[in-house]
Design a protein around this motif. Structure first.
Motif, PDB file in Angstrom:
ATOM      1  N   ILE C 245       0.862  -1.182   0.000  1.00 16.98           N
ATOM      2  CA  ILE C 245       0.000   0.000   0.000  1.00 16.98           C
ATOM      3  C   ILE C 245       0.898   1.232   0.000  1.00 16.98           C
ATOM      4  CG2 ILE C 245      -1.868   1.188   1.221  1.00 16.98           C
ATOM      5  CD1 ILE C 245      -2.837  -1.563   0.824  1.00 16.98           C
ATOM      6  N   GLY C 248       4.757   1.314   0.323  1.00 21.14           N
ATOM      7  CA  GLY C 248       4.963  -0.126   0.442  1.00 21.14           C
ATOM      8  C   GLY C 248       6.336  -0.508   0.943  1.00 21.14           C
ATOM      9  N   PHE C 249       6.947  -1.503   0.260  1.00 23.39           N
ATOM     10  CA  PHE C 249       8.251  -1.975   0.712  1.00 23.39           C
ATOM     11  C   PHE C 249       9.288  -0.857   0.662  1.00 23.39           C
ATOM     12  CE2 PHE C 249       6.352  -6.104   0.558  1.00 23.39           C
ATOM     13  CZ  PHE C 249       7.068  -6.841   1.493  1.00 23.39           C
ATOM     14  N   ASP C 251       8.912   1.986   1.731  1.00 18.74           N
ATOM     15  CA  ASP C 251       8.802   2.732   2.986  1.00 18.74           C
ATOM     16  C   ASP C 251       9.847   2.300   4.009  1.00 18.74           C
ATOM     17  OD1 ASP C 251       7.213   4.900   3.459  1.00 18.74           O
ATOM     18  OD2 ASP C 251       5.455   3.769   4.078  1.00 18.74           O
ATOM     19  N   ALA C 252      10.227   1.045   3.928  1.00 12.47           N
ATOM     20  CA  ALA C 252      11.176   0.529   4.921  1.00 12.47           C
ATOM     21  C   ALA C 252      12.489   1.290   4.894  1.00 12.47           C
ATOM     22  CB  ALA C 252      11.428  -0.957   4.680  1.00 12.47           C
ATOM     23  N   ALA C 253      12.850   1.793   3.722  1.00 14.01           N
ATOM     24  CA  ALA C 253      14.141   2.459   3.551  1.00 14.01           C
ATOM     25  C   ALA C 253      14.107   3.950   3.891  1.00 14.01           C
ATOM     26  CB  ALA C 253      14.627   2.263   2.118  1.00 14.01           C
ATOM     27  N   LEU C 254      12.903   4.449   4.169  1.00 19.34           N
ATOM     28  CA  LEU C 254      12.786   5.890   4.400  1.00 19.34           C
ATOM     29  C   LEU C 254      12.992   6.254   5.858  1.00 19.34           C
ATOM     30  CD1 LEU C 254       9.675   6.849   2.227  1.00 19.34           C
ATOM     31  CD2 LEU C 254      12.119   6.921   1.611  1.00 19.34           C
ATOM     32  N   GLU C 255      13.339   7.535   6.083  1.00 14.29           N
ATOM     33  CA  GLU C 255      13.315   8.089   7.434  1.00 14.29           C
ATOM     34  C   GLU C 255      11.952   8.723   7.680  1.00 14.29           C
ATOM     35  OE1 GLU C 255      16.574  10.572   8.428  1.00 14.29           O
ATOM     36  OE2 GLU C 255      18.059   9.246   7.484  1.00 14.29           O
ATOM     37  N   GLY C 256      11.639   8.883   8.966  1.00 16.09           N
ATOM     38  CA  GLY C 256      10.331   9.409   9.344  1.00 16.09           C
ATOM     39  C   GLY C 256      10.012  10.749   8.704  1.00 16.09           C
ATOM     40  N   GLY C 257      11.037  11.596   8.615  1.00 17.21           N
ATOM     41  CA  GLY C 257      10.799  12.911   8.036  1.00 17.21           C
ATOM     42  C   GLY C 257      10.491  12.858   6.552  1.00 17.21           C
ATOM     43  N   ASN C 259       9.068  10.218   5.062  1.00 22.39           N
ATOM     44  CA  ASN C 259       7.826   9.465   4.838  1.00 22.39           C
ATOM     45  C   ASN C 259       6.582  10.269   5.179  1.00 22.39           C
ATOM     46  OD1 ASN C 259       6.361   6.904   4.351  1.00 22.39           O
ATOM     47  ND2 ASN C 259       5.829   7.173   6.509  1.00 22.39           N
ATOM     48  N   ASP C 261       3.550  12.381   5.329  1.00 22.93           N
ATOM     49  CA  ASP C 261       2.766  13.125   4.334  1.00 22.93           C
ATOM     50  C   ASP C 261       2.280  14.409   4.993  1.00 22.93           C
ATOM     51  OD1 ASP C 261       2.960  11.037   2.351  1.00 22.93           O
ATOM     52  OD2 ASP C 261       1.433   9.922   3.452  1.00 22.93           O
ATOM     53  N   HIS C 276       2.578   8.955   0.618  1.00 19.82           N
ATOM     54  CA  HIS C 276       3.291   7.714   0.926  1.00 19.82           C
ATOM     55  C   HIS C 276       2.382   6.709   1.600  1.00 19.82           C
ATOM     56  CE1 HIS C 276       6.755  10.581   0.724  1.00 19.82           C
ATOM     57  NE2 HIS C 276       7.265   9.562   0.057  1.00 19.82           N
ATOM     58  N   ALA C 277       1.387   7.232   2.305  1.00 19.16           N
ATOM     59  CA  ALA C 277       0.492   6.348   3.062  1.00 19.16           C
ATOM     60  C   ALA C 277      -0.380   5.516   2.133  1.00 19.16           C
ATOM     61  CB  ALA C 277      -0.383   7.167   3.998  1.00 19.16           C
TER      62      ALA C 277
ATOM     63  N   GLY D 159      15.946   0.676   7.727  1.00 22.55           N
ATOM     64  CA  GLY D 159      16.240   1.754   6.804  1.00 22.55           C
ATOM     65  C   GLY D 159      16.695   1.150   5.487  1.00 22.55           C
ATOM     66  N   SER D 202      13.287   8.831  12.492  1.00 25.33           N
ATOM     67  CA  SER D 202      12.940   7.430  12.765  1.00 25.33           C
ATOM     68  C   SER D 202      13.187   6.680  11.464  1.00 25.33           C
ATOM     69  CB  SER D 202      11.478   7.314  13.173  1.00 25.33           C
ATOM     70  OG  SER D 202      10.643   7.748  12.111  1.00 25.33           O
ATOM     71  N   LYS D 241       3.194  -1.711   5.707  1.00 26.92           N
ATOM     72  CA  LYS D 241       2.785  -1.181   4.392  1.00 26.92           C
ATOM     73  C   LYS D 241       2.907  -2.200   3.264  1.00 26.92           C
ATOM     74  CE  LYS D 241       1.564   2.472   4.109  1.00 26.92           C
ATOM     75  NZ  LYS D 241       0.201   2.967   4.454  1.00 26.92           N
ATOM     76  N   VAL D 296       7.718  -2.313   7.366  1.00 27.02           N
ATOM     77  CA  VAL D 296       7.196  -1.377   8.358  1.00 27.02           C
ATOM     78  C   VAL D 296       7.695   0.020   8.013  1.00 27.02           C
ATOM     79  CG1 VAL D 296       7.260  -0.762  10.808  1.00 27.02           C
ATOM     80  CG2 VAL D 296       7.123  -3.159  10.126  1.00 27.02           C
ATOM     81  N   PRO D 298       8.597   4.047   8.756  1.00 28.15           N
ATOM     82  CA  PRO D 298       9.225   4.707   9.907  1.00 28.15           C
ATOM     83  C   PRO D 298       8.160   5.228  10.880  1.00 28.15           C
ATOM     84  CG  PRO D 298       9.658   5.921   7.851  1.00 28.15           C
ATOM     85  CD  PRO D 298       8.932   4.686   7.479  1.00 28.15           C
ATOM     86  N   GLN D 304      11.490  15.764  15.027  1.00 28.71           N
ATOM     87  CA  GLN D 304      11.579  16.825  14.014  1.00 28.71           C
ATOM     88  C   GLN D 304      10.229  17.526  13.878  1.00 28.71           C
ATOM     89  OE1 GLN D 304      12.683  15.202  10.222  1.00 28.71           O
ATOM     90  NE2 GLN D 304      14.674  14.413  10.976  1.00 28.71           N
TER      91      GLN D 304
END
Lengths: 357, 357, 357, 357
Positions: C245, C248-249, C251-257, C259, C261, C276-277, D159, D202, D241, D296, D298, D304
């Motif tokens: 969704i 998706g996958f 998202d795992a590589a992103l940082e919170g900032g 990701n 929206d 992203h959601a 990450g 995160s 996700k 999953v 972040p 931030q």
């Protein structure tokens, strides 16, 4: 597909045994932003609480309910509502004699056969104590239904003694320990039950539950009929052996012309000359009062000695000690009301889902 | 949560209206490798089929069932079993007068109120024609239950006329048009129904259904009780107004000592001196016969003229033409048997799931 | 608790095997008084129909659907909608070689292990033919959702070849045999698939399905989350091996900032800087587009000879004849759209039940 | 049809908010006479418990579970198992700033839109705290599955940093705070996460869960497929996700010949040359390891400052205080294992119901 869950959209799941540390319930599907407090639930629990007269079990349980979730600042949030009642007055030693033999007419034997293990203390899961949680769920259901729908129950027969329906007075119901709408009958019943107690026996009863103000259109044909789900709800109460709606078994003896609830216009509103139907046709509410009755068998835990067998397969006898209801029908009145409320609340939500209002 | 699905693990979903092109059913959850043919199902459908005596509707439906899926080389595959019966003898024009007014006591009015639209032709979805599919599902349920479990139904009362239970003879049941176990009563009933027909009326009935050979342990406390689900099943049959198990409403009048089904050892087997319980305790089967009764109201479609209202809100009258059952209780016998079979088959699978045998 | 039923309030139950007489479906829970005709359903079935290009199976099935119930004068009645498609072009003899051995990667083996019996003809119940009924149910779901909600699917990868998302053009989707939104990629894919065919192999794909116009608030935490039920729906389509969704996958590589929206007010409306959601947070729709992707494995029925075993436990080989899709992902596009529609329609009704609008 | 219930025959219902008095769970359908103690459950809860390393939330919750029902003398009785964990370390005042604005990427906004009310304290019902109850239910599921079935989870990416699968060592998993099977990667990750913390951000992760020893035949086509229900289970975990089984999204790029898991006889047993399928074909287990991965996102609660809007519709910013996980993926490992166990236990019972063993 859970044996311990009742309902579809408004649904509750119960747990707990008579002599365990607590009984509890999860109520799911409640609409958000409804006012709800512990006091709203406690009022109905107090009605069912044991030990309120000499005619019910003398077990002393305050039955104080705690809301553990789903309510914020006095309003439902739409999240599941966790409810908990801690057991206080469980005297498990009274039940030691039940460990190795079965009470005839009790679930002792069938739990043993089904599970190969049973909690003999006070009936375990089969105890009527479980019904406290139905009453709690019913209190929430009533809030969903709102004030326009009024659910009331009454005891209309105890042992062989029926009320005189001509003397029906709803205000009498709260004025005697039987929820009896016929004040004269209530006096007679008190004597009858005192005799039953002395003889070490117990007795059955018939309860009538009515819901007024139910809008036409609730119910879901063909396997989710309102009356079928009410029958399920009532027959599932401990010790219930029969359920009827409207004219019920009496309907079998009628001719079609007698049974037909004639319809006419009362101003702009459809009205009926009678209510043999008990408020449902084709499993859908008509707008008339929903009226049903259910029969409760005599308590199977009796002081009289009765022929039975032991867990090890020996002939034996049993005379039940412990604190039991002379007539479980009395405390079944608020339980029947609660189950009526739960079924109606569920159907209200289901109707709104499909038909939009 | 489907109104047109019955059961949990053994479950069926029905569709179709009385005067549509066909009625059908999907039976799901059947164990694989059971022998099943159309003839196995047809045998029970023929029992329910209309037009077999002058006492039931004269609609001529062969009710020929086709299996569309789920069976390969005469064995079930575990896949859903699709069943279809095409409607043949639908005379929709007989129902034109029903288009603009409601039959008192019929689902006409409540479907209108619930959905804002209704298929008036022959009762549409509310027609007893739907029960053909319950009978078909019941035939499959019987195969799951196996030969050791024997389910039989009988008519025990028609109008005010009950059988004499001392004359009960199962072999009589197939020898009269009423499934009546009392041959003398059956003769009396024939005359009574002829009078009812002449008067343009209809009548109610009481059906008794028994299941022998049910092992102890079936049932799922506390909201999936065997008796509660049987009550749901029977109350959901068209025109049913009451259900009771074992001693039923009569139990209310008994004392505990009278009601207790005393237990003793018969060799290595637990046996009972009586069966007031009707084969269930605490919602679980005891191993005794399951015995229940249900009451059917008189057919609401009658030739007599009855006060009613129109769809447009005018006072009116209605006298129903078309071909109707004088007593829907007669054809309800195989339907009640089928629902008993379906509930038991479902519980057999549910018990195996949790308890492993 | 039926394996052949999908959904809760809007729910459908399917039956039928690839080479049986017919496949069918019962759609339950549809609101009354919605316009519905066979043509509404046929339009979507035609999109999924086999044999429309040289890249899909050459089986010739008109897939003509009949509505058997639940519709009166072009409007839904609220009763269950029975749907039937008769199978026409089943050449079971093509499948004789499958009778005694298993296709690696196919359900042949697991049905055999589960049920001890299997319908080997064309895959029986495991055939993608079953998805026709999902598409039919989806067509009804779209009517419930209304025109404001727009559901569209596209193929975004075939074998190792992805589209260039910068060339995304929804109008291209209907202009090539792949539902590909990138016209250039579609041309490349045609060549690729011709090569795959020549090599006797098959290939996988990725499908993206989007729903626009979904109101905020649909979804039911915590086990009925919108995204969880979409994952269930998509993973349940034949040959699907992954669902994601939004990001998706990735998202795992992103940082919170990265990701997050970011939200802002666009006039009176809450708006988002990114998606992203994929349109859901906490399992509830945000009002943004619902965006998901699912991966389809290569067809397991291939002309190449592959090592396998027989039903009798002998080492063997198999080269599958019969008419198969080179890439089942192509015809999975309308199926994915349909499942999206069904999940959303179900949640629309569930939301209305609990929250009232 | 309860949003707070998971499973069919083995099913659990949870309640409770992050900052309420307690969280709880009712586990229903457990077979009788299985050994079960609080310690059996606690062992898994301890694995998920917060505050065990500097990389997870510093909230200090002992997460001590109490069994309130369904167990007698250390054995399950078949009655529902009530579980309760009292919340200890809820600092609601940390969340005051969340009362009037939404965290981008969090369920704050969608709960507000769905229910018109939300428990802002610690995420309320949307908090990952709810997953403690999934872990508790999973512990009971493992007992049903028995020792022959072994369920293990591991973090395979954090990450952008994936493990080297050639270094996979199950014994490493318990020796680092990440459940990482690659000891070298774990060291790298510690540095990476320290940097993430310093930046006030995160990160996401990918979890892999494997079940060994699962017998062939579990799963229920076509809408109760094992892989579809696993996808539902995993996508329903907070912040997930994407879900894939076996080769997953990688399968899309393969040709049929590459993807086919060739079969051969290993003595009397069917064996496979590879496991692209991830242990399921047609939604039914093959007997190979079940292998799935889920992604999953972040954590959305970050220090931030991020652009957002207020409840009143004003543009604003938010920087989340409180104690949050840098990467919710870490504590999702035992949750993913638990959900795998629950789905498998449910299917074990469902298979036994239909197929008898």
């Amino acid at each position: 597909m859970s044996a311990n869950t009742f309902g579809h959209l408004f649904r509750f799941t119960t747990f707990g045994e008579s002599h365990g540390p607590a009984i509890g319930c999860v109520v799911d599907g409640t609409p958000p932003r409804l006012p709800l407090s512990e006091a709203d639930i406690q009022a109905y629990l107090d009605k069912r609480r044991p030990g309120q007269s000499r005619f019910t079990t003398q077990r002393r349980e305050p039955d104080t309910v705690r809301i553990l979730s789903g309510v914020l600042d006095g309003l439902t949030t739409g999240a599941p509502i966790g409810l908990l009642i801690e057991n206080q007055d469980a005297r498990s030693k009274d039940y030691e004699t039940l460990k190795d033999r079965f009470r005839p007419g009790h679930a002792d034997y069938t739990y043993h056969r089904k599970y190969g293990i049973r909690d003999h203390r006070g009936g375990g899961r089969a105890s009527a104590r479980e019904t406290a949680m139905r009453v709690a769920a019913g209190a929430i259901a009533r809030i969903i239904l709102g004030d326009a729908i009024n659910i009331r129950g009454a005891l209309v027969q105890i042992g062989p003694h029926s009320i005189d329906r001509n003397r029906w007075d709803w205000s009498a119901v709260d004025a005697n320990p039987f929820w009896c709408p016929d004040a004269d009958a209530a006096e007679q019943w008190a004597d009858y039950l005192d005799d039953i107690r002395k003889s070490g026996s117990s007795t059955g009863a018939v309860i009538e539950v009515t819901a007024s103000g139910v809008p036409a259109g609730l119910g879901a044909p063909v396997y989710g009929k309102l009356d079928a789900e009410l029958a399920h709800a009532m027959m599932g109460i401990n010790a219930v052996k029969g359920v009827e709606i409207g004219a019920g078994f009496g309907d079998a003896a009628l001719e079609g012309g007698e049974n037909a609830d004639r319809m006419y216009m009362d101003g702009d509103t459809v009205a009926f000359r009678s209510n043999h139907a008990g408020g449902t046709l084709g499993g859908i509410s008509t707008g008339q009062d929903i009226v049903l009755r259910f029969a409760v068998k005599p308590t199977s835990s009796i002081a009289q000695s009765v022929e039975t067998v032991t867990v090890d397969g020996q002939d034996s006898e049993i005379a039940t000690k412990g604190r039991h209801d002379l007539c479980v029908g009395i405390r079944a009145v608020p339980v029947g009301e609660a189950m009526m409320a739960c079924v109606l609340a569920d159907h209200l939500l289901r109707h709104r889902a499909q038909c939009g209002s």
